[in-house]
Design an enzyme around this catalytic site. Structure first.
Site, short mmCIF file in Angstrom:
data_model
loop_
_atom_site.label_atom_id
_atom_site.label_comp_id
_atom_site.label_asym_id
_atom_site.label_seq_id
_atom_site.Cartn_x
_atom_site.Cartn_y
_atom_site.Cartn_z
N GLU A 119 0.55 -0.27 -4.69
CA GLU A 119 -0.67 0.56 -4.81
C GLU A 119 -0.28 2.02 -4.71
O GLU A 119 0.67 2.36 -3.99
CB GLU A 119 -1.64 0.16 -3.69
N HIS A 147 0.82 -1.21 0.00
CA HIS A 147 0.00 0.00 0.00
C HIS A 147 0.86 1.26 0.00
O HIS A 147 1.64 1.50 0.92
CB HIS A 147 -0.89 -0.02 1.25
N ASP A 168 -1.84 6.45 -5.37
CA ASP A 168 -2.95 7.40 -5.45
C ASP A 168 -2.59 8.49 -6.45
O ASP A 168 -1.48 9.02 -6.42
CB ASP A 168 -3.20 8.06 -4.09
N HIS A 225 -1.42 10.94 -1.73
CA HIS A 225 -2.68 10.45 -1.17
C HIS A 225 -3.63 11.57 -0.78
O HIS A 225 -4.78 11.61 -1.22
CB HIS A 225 -2.41 9.57 0.05
N GLU A 227 -5.09 3.92 -7.79
CA GLU A 227 -6.32 4.54 -7.29
C GLU A 227 -6.46 5.96 -7.82
O GLU A 227 -5.56 6.79 -7.64
CB GLU A 227 -6.35 4.57 -5.76
#
Length: 302
Positions: A78, A51, A80, A93, A161
């Protein structure tokens, strides 16, 4: 919100990572991961996603964090994605820069330091590492282009994301255009190396409409009765681990998703062994974690 661990155990693991693995600055070719999208549960257990990179041990969403994930043996990371005032896609993020950079010191008159209020050149000036640990001073907020180039160099895979798309109209198309330019929308990447997710159902629908071949995921925990509506445009439902049960996971698995395969469940954010084993036993397909080594050791055992 994730808070960087300050326990002795975390410090010991970080020391191991930095001493034995030789730091985080240089890219590395990771060992094959435990599974891949489309294979429920992976080969040896749930797929483990780093993450924001290995963000328990390096500043989140930086190149340093994904390099360390690779050095620890994880190929799935992962991130953002948001957009600057001048239209550059960047990997960060929060929708403000205050928590993970020195924006307050560099631009004291620019409160609340929203990402969308700064140009890419201004964000380039910020230190995105010192807040985490002095050794990471000088780490930067990467552009999505820089990030994708490093992911490719590391031979990693990406759970991308789209963050707060309501703030950035058109960000889905812009993201896909950049991914296409960088070669990430060819058959191999789409089949094995890329998943696009969002908390916004509308954003996931948009991505699915633009590229129906892409694997997509909705972040949240819809009621079982509502799952068929999501199955029309997504392949996965990715919930917070405290909101699910084995029965709920089984209900997701019973439905065919947008590509006709059984829908999958990747849960977040799990950073301890007991919870990792708990969600594994619920039948989840993937676990998204800041401490991927802890989760891997708990659910796979190596």
């Amino acid at each position: 919100m994730y808070v960087r661990p300050a326990t002795a155990a975390a410090a010991a693991i970080l020391g191991f990572a930095l001493t034995v693995l030789g730091g985080t600055a240089s890219p590395a070719a990771p060992a094959p991961g435990p599974g891949s999208p489309g294979a429920a549960g992976g080969v040896l257990g749930p797929v483990v996603y780093a993450h924001r990179g290995a963000s328990a041990y390096a500043p989140e969403n930086t190149l340093e964090a994904i390099d360390l994930a690779g050095r620890l043996g994880f190929d799935w990371v992962e991130n953002d994605v948001q957009r600057t005032r001048d239209g550059e896609l960047v990997v960060v993020h929060d929708d403000t820069l205050a928590r993970t950079t020195d924006a307050e010191q560099v631009f004291p008159g620019r409160s609340p330091w929203r990402v969308r209020d700064f140009t890419a050149a201004e964000i380039r000036r910020l230190d995105a590492g010192s807040w985490f640990a002095p050794r990471f001073a000088g780490a930067r907020v990467p552009t999505l282009r820089e990030y994708m180039e490093r992911v490719g160099q590391n031979r990693q895979k990406l759970l991308l994301e789209i963050k707060k798309p309501e703030l950035y109209p058109g960000i889905e198309e812009e993201t896909l255009e950049l991914l296409d330019e960088l070669g990430w929308l060819d058959r191999d990447h789409v089949a094995r190396r890329l998943v696009v997710q969002s908390f916004s159902a509308d954003s996931v629908k948009t991505v699915h409409g633009l590229r129906p071949d892409l694997v997509t995921a909705f972040l949240g925990t819809p009621a079982v009765a509502d799952l068929p509506r999501y199955a029309e445009f997504t392949d996965r439902i990715n919930p917070w681990h405290t909101t699910i049960s084995a029965d709920w996971v089984a209900a997701v698995h019973r439905l065919p998703g947008a590509h006709g395969r059984a829908m999958e469940v990747d849960t977040w954010i799990v950073d301890d062994a007991a919870t990792a084993r708990k969600v594994r036993d619920m039948g989840v397909d993937g676990i998204i974690t800041n401490a991927p080594d802890v989760v891997r050791n708990a659910v796979i055992g190596f």
